[in-house]
Design a protein around this motif. Structure first.
Motif, short mmCIF file in Angstrom:
data_model
loop_
_atom_site.label_atom_id
_atom_site.label_comp_id
_atom_site.label_asym_id
_atom_site.label_seq_id
_atom_site.Cartn_x
_atom_site.Cartn_y
_atom_site.Cartn_z
N GLU B 193 0.84 -1.20 0.00
CA GLU B 193 0.00 0.00 0.00
C GLU B 193 0.87 1.24 0.00
O GLU B 193 1.97 1.25 0.56
CB GLU B 193 -0.87 0.03 1.27
CG GLU B 193 -2.06 -0.87 1.18
CD GLU B 193 -2.88 -0.83 2.46
OE1 GLU B 193 -2.53 -0.03 3.35
OE2 GLU B 193 -3.84 -1.60 2.55
N THR B 207 -7.35 4.64 1.26
CA THR B 207 -7.23 3.46 2.11
C THR B 207 -7.69 3.73 3.54
O THR B 207 -7.69 2.84 4.36
CB THR B 207 -5.76 2.97 2.15
OG1 THR B 207 -4.94 4.05 2.55
CG2 THR B 207 -5.31 2.47 0.80
N VAL B 208 -8.05 4.97 3.81
CA VAL B 208 -8.41 5.34 5.18
C VAL B 208 -9.79 6.00 5.17
O VAL B 208 -10.09 6.80 4.29
CB VAL B 208 -7.36 6.33 5.75
CG1 VAL B 208 -7.71 6.75 7.15
CG2 VAL B 208 -5.98 5.72 5.70
N SER B 251 -6.97 2.91 13.69
CA SER B 251 -7.03 1.52 13.23
C SER B 251 -5.63 0.92 13.13
O SER B 251 -4.64 1.64 13.11
CB SER B 251 -7.71 1.44 11.87
OG SER B 251 -6.82 1.92 10.88
N GLU B 252 -5.61 -0.39 13.01
CA GLU B 252 -4.35 -1.09 12.93
C GLU B 252 -3.55 -0.63 11.68
O GLU B 252 -2.35 -0.44 11.75
CB GLU B 252 -4.61 -2.59 12.87
CG GLU B 252 -3.53 -3.37 13.52
CD GLU B 252 -3.82 -4.86 13.53
OE1 GLU B 252 -4.82 -5.29 12.92
OE2 GLU B 252 -3.02 -5.58 14.14
N THR B 253 -4.27 -0.46 10.58
CA THR B 253 -3.61 -0.04 9.34
C THR B 253 -2.85 1.26 9.56
O THR B 253 -1.68 1.40 9.20
CB THR B 253 -4.66 0.22 8.24
OG1 THR B 253 -5.51 -0.91 8.19
CG2 THR B 253 -4.02 0.45 6.89
N HIS B 256 0.18 0.91 11.66
CA HIS B 256 1.30 0.37 10.89
C HIS B 256 1.96 1.44 10.05
O HIS B 256 3.19 1.49 9.95
CB HIS B 256 0.82 -0.78 9.99
CG HIS B 256 0.38 -1.97 10.74
ND1 HIS B 256 -0.46 -2.93 10.20
CD2 HIS B 256 0.63 -2.38 12.01
CE1 HIS B 256 -0.69 -3.87 11.11
NE2 HIS B 256 -0.04 -3.55 12.21
N TYR B 257 1.16 2.29 9.43
CA TYR B 257 1.73 3.38 8.63
C TYR B 257 2.73 4.17 9.47
O TYR B 257 3.84 4.47 9.04
CB TYR B 257 0.64 4.37 8.17
CG TYR B 257 -0.28 3.86 7.09
CD1 TYR B 257 0.05 2.77 6.30
CD2 TYR B 257 -1.50 4.53 6.84
CE1 TYR B 257 -0.82 2.33 5.32
CE2 TYR B 257 -2.35 4.09 5.84
CZ TYR B 257 -2.02 2.99 5.08
OH TYR B 257 -2.87 2.57 4.10
#
Lengths: 210, 529
Positions: B193, B207-208, B251-253, B256-257
């Motif tokens: 991503e 993506t968000v 969020s987890e995503t 991670h970013y």
């Protein structure tokens, strides 16, 4: 000139085209590389020119027809003496002057080595000029004009005998190079890197920092 | 003596790594007489940038026999510089078949176009492809050798980082060209991503969710607001950055970013450290595109060569292909200089790569920084959805089985490779692997495909090696006028630690002088401007 390209500016302003080129000097120590540059850039000559200290590079412009050609002239800074010239020196160089001393056969031999090195290392389109310097000392010459000329022709180099002392052929050699360089529009293409200082300056100005 | 080198110096620098080269430049810049030598024929040692043939030579080079020892003369003892113990191990390389897209060759100037320096951009019509076997690949790479610039130690610069400051201040930047990094990527669970880094990125990313966008914006602002040495930051020294992010209601995503791409942290990084790293990243955003990084054209070795040039411009003498041994007074006195080519070169100070320090001064027990490297030559970009150009990808292991892998992909614009190819660098910390490179194998299985299925890139060439850098903190009891310089710390993406080390060495030698001051205005432009 075959390479002059680019349509006239549509708005008809008489803005002269400016092209900038990196030119590198090569040749043995003491053949007069720095003297040639000093003569060209400042019109000066010093009999006992110190080895180059302190200048990153010098710039000088010449005009060819409607184009201003700006040379960014790089000197070896003595790194050639012990065969330790950094490859970055050749990077992006569009022109080179390989200098030898007409009174010293060895320096001509070394000049040939530098030409080979350029053909190996530098950009394939580089314009190379061979300059037999110290032509004012022609009575002590050990490199014949014809010999050098033949070599230059064979290798498709521009060739002149020069004298930084008398100024003979100094401007001429730079002008000959300027004429031979392709003067395409040097519009900044975002995927092609430009000189970092210019680029950083643009970024910095845009960002209003520093 | 066999050559006309002067016999005494303020500083003799042995080795042309980055730290050594910065020190050489800084010393010459303030008028010190500097001699800079390297036993190799090329600049950079473990920082070198090689063409393909040079890589082959480097792989084949098993390290030289230690130089002969000399008998003590007049209380002086010779200590051989050592690089017989190689710092590089587990080297292997492989070639593979694949399909490459041939650059369209414009008439006549075919060389120029492939060189990548020309403006002769081909407006591609139908792309011409060529199918290579492994043997073809080998022959092809050899024939294109000089069009590759392959870094042993690839590194990026933060646009607002200290290295850029020094380059500008010292005007070394004038010798260099840079390209902006185009894409910051994250690969989690095999999916790549694009990481939104700037506020405008966050705004436009798909993506968000909208709610998350707001939270992410707020968090980015909060991260930037922590002040150095503040109480708030100190309190965060005992927790991990990962835990800190978990408390942020994102969020987890998005976690991670921030954790892996923006802070380039690991699961173990403390919150305070993670925040500092995120700040370095965020502060450089918005100057050179949407990422904070710039890459030196032609490779990282250009940077050290540019410092060497500054040194030479200020009178530093350069000698490659030349070895030197130390000359030490047996009575534990200062180092007298070096012994090279049959002659004694006296020096007030000697600066040397840690890798060349005689082993009696090196404490190999203390922990060293060991990392794994891979150089891949591939046929396609890892993320076709990104902008054309340089991509930086982080590949974390969410189960903590390994430390994250950093992947840097360079296309032909960087002059790292000819058109139609990509050079991909991998770096990871050595430690958790049971067999060498097993973490790389997982990344490769996720991102690349031998047959090119799913539009994935194919690896045509793979070079693996492990580097064990000796840090200057592992060197002790050297005479006070000998200063050792660490090799490339590839686990941090930028040059910061090397720059700090160089400045420290400079200040130890010349406490009262300025480090790389701006040159006085040299009258440069003679004619009109």
């Amino acid at each position: 000139m075959a390479n002059r390209s680019g349509p006239q500016r549509p708005n008809g302003t008489a803005q002269a085209k400016i092209c900038q080129f990196k030119l590198v000097l090569l040749g043995e120590s003491a053949v007069g590389k720095s003297s040639l540059v000093l003569r060209f850039v400042k019109g000066q000559f010093h009999e006992f020119q110190e080895s180059t200290i302190g200048a990153a590079f010098l710039t000088q412009t010449v005009c060819v027809d409607d184009t201003t050609v700006k040379f960014e002239i790089w000197d070896t800074a003595g790194q050639e003496r012990y065969h330790s010239l950094a490859p970055m020196y050749y990077r992006g160089a569009q022109a080179a002057i390989v200098v030898y001393d007409v009174t010293n056969q060895d320096t001509f031999g070394r000049a040939k080595t530098w030409v080979k090195e350029l053909q190996r290392q530098a950009s394939p389109n580089i314009v190379i000029a061979l300059a037999g310097n110290k032509a004012d000392l022609a009575n002590k010459r050990s490199v014949e004009l014809e010999e050098a000329q033949a070599y230059a022709e064979e290798n498709q180099l521009l060739f002149m005998e020069t004298s930084a002392k008398t100024a003979k052929n100094v401007n001429e050699v730079f002008l000959a190079i300027a004429k031979k360089l392709p003067k395409n529009d040097q519009n900044v293409n975002p995927s092609v890197p430009v000189n970092i200082t210019a680029w950083l300056t643009i970024c910095v100005l845009r960002a209003g920092h520093f | 003596m066999s050559d006309d080198l002067p016999s005494s110096y303020d500083v003799v620098v042995v080795g042309t790594g980055l730290v050594e080269s910065i020190v050489a430049a800084a010393a010459a810049r303030i008028g010190k007489q500097v001699l800079h030598i390297d036993k190799n024929k090329y600049y950079g040692q473990h920082w070198a940038t090689f063409n393909y043939d040079d890589v082959q030579q480097w792989v084949g080079d098993k390290g030289e026999a230690p130089s002969p020892t000399h008998d003590p003369v007049d209380n002086l003892q010779f200590l051989a510089t050592e690089e017989s113990r190689r710092l590089v191990s587990d080297i292997s390389q492989d070639w593979f078949g694949g399909v490459i897209t041939k650059p369209k060759e414009p008439p006549k100037k075919s060389e120029a176009a492939a060189e990548g320096d020309a403006k002769a951009d081909s407006t591609d019509e139908a792309p011409v492809t060529e199918t290579l076997t492994a043997d073809d690949t080998k022959a092809k790479l050899a024939s294109l050798s000089r069009k590759f610039n392959i870094d042993l130690a690839p590194k990026l610069l933060f646009f607002k980082g200290p290295m850029v400051d020094v380059l500008i201040k010292s005007q070394v930047s004038r010798y260099l060209e840079f390209l902006g990094v185009q894409n910051i990527l994250l690969c989690v669970n095999g999916v790549i991503e694009l990481v939104p880094c700037s506020k405008s990125d966050v705004f436009s990313t798909r993506t968000v969710t909208i709610v998350e966008k707001r939270l992410l914006m707020k968090l980015l602002t909060t991260l930037q607001s922590y002040k150095d040495d503040s109480e708030e930051l100190k309190e965060l020294e005992n927790s991990t950055f990962e835990d800190y992010l978990k408390q942020q209601n994102i969020s987890e995503t998005v976690q991670h970013y921030i954790l892996y791409s923006i802070a380039m942290a690991t699961q173990e990084t403390t919150a305070a450290q993670g925040i500092k790293q995120a700040q370095a990243f965020l502060n450089s955003i918005g100057f050179c595109g949407n990422t904070p990084f710039i890459w030196p054209m032609y490779g990282t070795s250009e940077i050290l060569q540019a410092f060497c040039r500054l040194s030479a411009v200020y009178g530093g003498i350069y000698c490659l292909n030349r070895n030197a041994d130390f000359l030490v007074n047996v009575e534990n006195g200062p180092c007298e200089g070096v012994y090279s080519n049959g002659g004694i070169l006296k020096a007030q100070n000697v600066v040397v790569s840690t890798g060349l320090v005689p082993s009696c001064y090196v404490n190999r027990e203390s922990p060293s920084e060991c990392y794994q490297r891979a150089v891949l030559i591939t046929n396609k970009a890892v993320f076709p959805g990104g902008k054309e150009g340089i991509s930086l990808l982080t590949y974390p292991f969410l189960d903590s089985s390994f430390d994250p892998i950093t992947l840097l992909e360079l296309n032909s614009n960087t002059s790292s490779c000819p058109k139609g190819f990509f050079v991909v660098h991998l770096v990871s910390r050595k430690g958790k692997q049971k067999t060498p490179y097993e973490d790389f194998d997982k990344l490769i299985a996720d991102i690349f495909s031998p047959s090119g299925e799913g539009d994935k890139p194919t690896i045509l060439y793979k070079l693996l090696f492990t580097v064990d850098i000796i840090s200057s903190t592992q060197v002790s009891d050297l005479p006070a006028n000998v200063h050792s310089c660490s090799g490339p710390r590839c686990l941090s993406i930028d040059f910061h630690s090397s720059l700090q080390e160089a400045e420290t060495i400079f200040k130890r030698m010349f406490p009262d002088d300025e480090f790389l001051p701006t040159p006085e205005a040299v009258e440069e432009v003679a004619s009109e401007e």
